[in-house]
Scaffold this motif. Structure first.
Motif, PDB file in Angstrom:
ATOM      1  N   TYR A  59      13.089 -41.032   6.731  1.00 45.41           N
ATOM      2  CA  TYR A  59      12.973 -39.875   7.809  1.00 45.41           C
ATOM      3  C   TYR A  59      13.396 -40.458   9.096  1.00 45.41           C
ATOM      4  CZ  TYR A  59      11.466 -35.726  10.139  1.00 45.41           C
ATOM      5  OH  TYR A  59      11.303 -34.517  10.870  1.00 45.41           O
ATOM      6  N   TYR A  60      12.567 -41.262   9.899  1.00 47.75           N
ATOM      7  CA  TYR A  60      12.524 -41.465  11.232  1.00 47.75           C
ATOM      8  C   TYR A  60      13.602 -42.616  11.595  1.00 47.75           C
ATOM      9  CZ  TYR A  60       7.918 -39.707  11.886  1.00 47.75           C
ATOM     10  OH  TYR A  60       6.748 -38.702  12.033  1.00 47.75           O
ATOM     11  N   ASP A  61      13.688 -43.564  10.636  1.00 54.34           N
ATOM     12  CA  ASP A  61      14.837 -44.418  10.851  1.00 54.34           C
ATOM     13  C   ASP A  61      16.294 -43.844  11.104  1.00 54.34           C
ATOM     14  OD1 ASP A  61      13.223 -46.359  11.139  1.00 54.34           O
ATOM     15  OD2 ASP A  61      13.639 -47.448   9.363  1.00 54.34           O
ATOM     16  N   SER A  62      16.383 -42.748   9.959  1.00 53.24           N
ATOM     17  CA  SER A  62      17.625 -42.003   9.842  1.00 53.24           C
ATOM     18  C   SER A  62      17.930 -40.928  11.154  1.00 53.24           C
ATOM     19  CB  SER A  62      17.547 -41.136   8.535  1.00 53.24           C
ATOM     20  OG  SER A  62      17.657 -42.178   7.699  1.00 53.24           O
ATOM     21  N   ILE A  63      16.749 -40.546  11.777  1.00 52.22           N
ATOM     22  CA  ILE A  63      16.837 -39.781  13.010  1.00 52.22           C
ATOM     23  C   ILE A  63      17.195 -40.605  13.897  1.00 52.22           C
ATOM     24  CG2 ILE A  63      15.221 -38.656  14.430  1.00 52.22           C
ATOM     25  CD1 ILE A  63      13.476 -37.296  12.155  1.00 52.22           C
ATOM     26  N   ASP A  64      16.507 -41.774  14.144  1.00 53.01           N
ATOM     27  CA  ASP A  64      16.809 -42.628  15.155  1.00 53.01           C
ATOM     28  C   ASP A  64      18.483 -42.974  15.191  1.00 53.01           C
ATOM     29  OD1 ASP A  64      14.349 -42.411  15.975  1.00 53.01           O
ATOM     30  OD2 ASP A  64      13.743 -44.283  15.231  1.00 53.01           O
ATOM     31  N   ARG A  65      18.798 -43.189  14.003  1.00 51.99           N
ATOM     32  CA  ARG A  65      20.453 -43.367  13.844  1.00 51.99           C
ATOM     33  C   ARG A  65      21.326 -42.105  14.047  1.00 51.99           C
ATOM     34  NH1 ARG A  65      18.667 -45.617   9.148  1.00 51.99           N
ATOM     35  NH2 ARG A  65      19.758 -44.247   7.928  1.00 51.99           N
TER      36      ARG A  65
ATOM     37  N   ASP B  87      21.506 -39.627  11.814  1.00 52.18           N
ATOM     38  CA  ASP B  87      21.702 -39.332  10.444  1.00 52.18           C
ATOM     39  C   ASP B  87      20.837 -38.363  10.032  1.00 52.18           C
ATOM     40  OD1 ASP B  87      22.688 -39.188   7.916  1.00 52.18           O
ATOM     41  OD2 ASP B  87      22.608 -41.155   7.361  1.00 52.18           O
ATOM     42  N   MET B  88      20.966 -37.010  10.415  1.00 54.70           N
ATOM     43  CA  MET B  88      19.788 -35.919   9.854  1.00 54.70           C
ATOM     44  C   MET B  88      19.945 -35.519   8.370  1.00 54.70           C
ATOM     45  SD  MET B  88      18.869 -36.240  12.976  1.00 54.70           S
ATOM     46  CE  MET B  88      18.882 -36.335  14.685  1.00 54.70           C
ATOM     47  N   ALA B  89      21.362 -35.871   8.118  1.00 52.86           N
ATOM     48  CA  ALA B  89      21.314 -35.484   6.323  1.00 52.86           C
ATOM     49  C   ALA B  89      20.599 -36.201   5.641  1.00 52.86           C
ATOM     50  CB  ALA B  89      22.872 -35.336   6.189  1.00 52.86           C
ATOM     51  N   SER B  90      20.631 -37.706   5.971  1.00 55.45           N
ATOM     52  CA  SER B  90      19.867 -38.614   5.372  1.00 55.45           C
ATOM     53  C   SER B  90      18.346 -38.497   5.646  1.00 55.45           C
ATOM     54  CB  SER B  90      20.269 -40.111   5.598  1.00 55.45           C
ATOM     55  OG  SER B  90      21.538 -40.408   5.266  1.00 55.45           O
ATOM     56  N   ALA B  91      18.124 -38.160   6.872  1.00 54.45           N
ATOM     57  CA  ALA B  91      16.638 -38.004   7.313  1.00 54.45           C
ATOM     58  C   ALA B  91      15.959 -36.794   6.300  1.00 54.45           C
ATOM     59  CB  ALA B  91      16.515 -37.592   8.648  1.00 54.45           C
ATOM     60  N   VAL B  92      16.612 -35.952   6.315  1.00 51.88           N
ATOM     61  CA  VAL B  92      15.832 -34.756   5.497  1.00 51.88           C
ATOM     62  C   VAL B  92      15.793 -35.019   3.974  1.00 51.88           C
ATOM     63  CG1 VAL B  92      16.256 -33.035   7.302  1.00 51.88           C
ATOM     64  CG2 VAL B  92      17.778 -33.418   5.135  1.00 51.88           C
ATOM     65  N   LEU B  93      16.164 -36.121   3.479  1.00 56.35           N
ATOM     66  CA  LEU B  93      16.351 -36.706   2.061  1.00 56.35           C
ATOM     67  C   LEU B  93      14.887 -36.906   1.688  1.00 56.35           C
ATOM     68  CD1 LEU B  93      19.596 -38.352   1.281  1.00 56.35           C
ATOM     69  CD2 LEU B  93      19.164 -35.743   0.841  1.00 56.35           C
ATOM     70  N   ALA B  94      13.987 -37.311   2.748  1.00 53.80           N
ATOM     71  CA  ALA B  94      12.553 -37.600   2.463  1.00 53.80           C
ATOM     72  C   ALA B  94      11.598 -36.413   2.280  1.00 53.80           C
ATOM     73  CB  ALA B  94      12.005 -38.331   3.826  1.00 53.80           C
ATOM     74  N   LEU B  95      12.370 -35.357   2.442  1.00 57.59           N
ATOM     75  CA  LEU B  95      11.520 -34.094   2.661  1.00 57.59           C
ATOM     76  C   LEU B  95      11.875 -33.344   1.488  1.00 57.59           C
ATOM     77  CD1 LEU B  95      12.271 -32.864   6.224  1.00 57.59           C
ATOM     78  CD2 LEU B  95      10.299 -34.507   5.064  1.00 57.59           C
ATOM     79  N   HIS B  96      10.745 -32.564   0.898  1.00 55.45           N
ATOM     80  CA  HIS B  96      10.846 -31.662  -0.480  1.00 55.45           C
ATOM     81  C   HIS B  96      11.745 -30.642  -0.018  1.00 55.45           C
ATOM     82  CE1 HIS B  96       9.571 -28.698  -3.425  1.00 55.45           C
ATOM     83  NE2 HIS B  96       9.234 -29.762  -3.986  1.00 55.45           N
ATOM     84  N   PRO B  97      12.298 -29.953  -0.896  1.00 54.84           N
ATOM     85  CA  PRO B  97      13.353 -28.859  -0.530  1.00 54.84           C
ATOM     86  C   PRO B  97      12.443 -27.803   0.038  1.00 54.84           C
ATOM     87  CG  PRO B  97      13.914 -29.550  -2.683  1.00 54.84           C
ATOM     88  CD  PRO B  97      12.757 -30.359  -2.343  1.00 54.84           C
ATOM     89  N   ASP B  98      11.049 -27.509  -0.223  1.00 59.16           N
ATOM     90  CA  ASP B  98      10.230 -26.425   0.173  1.00 59.16           C
ATOM     91  C   ASP B  98       9.425 -27.101   1.402  1.00 59.16           C
ATOM     92  OD1 ASP B  98      11.288 -24.533  -1.323  1.00 59.16           O
ATOM     93  OD2 ASP B  98      10.130 -25.194  -3.202  1.00 59.16           O
ATOM     94  N   ILE B  99       9.546 -28.042   2.025  1.00 62.01           N
ATOM     95  CA  ILE B  99       8.602 -28.553   2.958  1.00 62.01           C
ATOM     96  C   ILE B  99       8.085 -27.677   3.669  1.00 62.01           C
ATOM     97  CG2 ILE B  99      10.680 -28.995   4.619  1.00 62.01           C
ATOM     98  CD1 ILE B  99       7.848 -31.779   4.445  1.00 62.01           C
TER      99      ILE B  99
ATOM    100  N   LEU C 228      17.201 -30.567  13.526  1.00 58.50           N
ATOM    101  CA  LEU C 228      17.636 -31.889  13.693  1.00 58.50           C
ATOM    102  C   LEU C 228      18.901 -32.026  14.187  1.00 58.50           C
ATOM    103  CD1 LEU C 228      15.279 -33.804  10.924  1.00 58.50           C
ATOM    104  CD2 LEU C 228      15.019 -33.430  13.525  1.00 58.50           C
ATOM    105  N   ALA C 229      19.812 -31.370  13.448  1.00 54.47           N
ATOM    106  CA  ALA C 229      21.256 -31.583  13.722  1.00 54.47           C
ATOM    107  C   ALA C 229      21.715 -30.922  15.129  1.00 54.47           C
ATOM    108  CB  ALA C 229      21.924 -30.965  12.543  1.00 54.47           C
ATOM    109  N   GLU C 230      20.793 -29.856  15.481  1.00 51.02           N
ATOM    110  CA  GLU C 230      21.025 -29.373  16.665  1.00 51.02           C
ATOM    111  C   GLU C 230      20.586 -30.160  17.952  1.00 51.02           C
ATOM    112  OE1 GLU C 230      19.861 -27.681  20.459  1.00 51.02           O
ATOM    113  OE2 GLU C 230      18.092 -27.692  18.847  1.00 51.02           O
ATOM    114  N   ARG C 231      19.666 -31.263  17.677  1.00 52.70           N
ATOM    115  CA  ARG C 231      19.256 -32.029  18.479  1.00 52.70           C
ATOM    116  C   ARG C 231      19.848 -33.544  18.684  1.00 52.70           C
ATOM    117  NH1 ARG C 231      12.744 -30.976  18.999  1.00 52.70           N
ATOM    118  NH2 ARG C 231      12.954 -28.710  19.651  1.00 52.70           N
TER     119      ARG C 231
END
Length: 128
Positions: A15-21, A23-35, A67-70
């Protein structure tokens, strides 16, 4: 991998390392579809200010869209997210972390719940 290792991997490495790069598509892979996602702004930048009420989102796609907007503004802010301590008791836990940026660091804490091997609930608040 035990629950603590899984949580650290999901939250920091995915999550965080992908956000910092940016890469929001990879970041959200840490999250359950119904987060169930709840966040209060930690690092104020651009037009993102801390509000009294948290931003609450439901579902992986909603978090991705935010995240993608930001992504560009996060890159311009030059910040990084670092978990300092994490504890996990079965499928739930908490962590202390910091947003590191130019010339300063702002602490925050989070609560998480794991579901189906992913983060099912995420609550983030700045440390006052």
């Amino acid at each position: 991998m035990n629950a603590t290792e899984l949580a650290r991997h999901l939250l920091q490495a995915t999550y965080y390392d992908s956000i910092d790069r940016g890469d929001m598509a990879s970041a959200v892979l840490a999250l359950h579809p119904d987060i169930d996602w709840s966040h209060v702004q930690v690092w104020e930048h651009h037009d993102y200010r801390r509000r009294a009420e948290p931003t609450r989102l439901k579902g992986r796609q909603a978090v991705h869209d935010l995240l993608a907007e930001r992504v560009k503004k996060l890159a311009e802010a030059g910040i990084r997210h670092r978990i300092r301590q994490l504890v996990c008791d079965g499928s739930q836990g908490a962590f202390l972390a910091a947003v590191e940026g130019p010339g300063r660091e702002i602490p925050f804490f989070g609560w998480f719940e794991l579901r189906d091997g992913l983060v099912g609930r995420y609550v983030l608040r700045p440390v006052e």
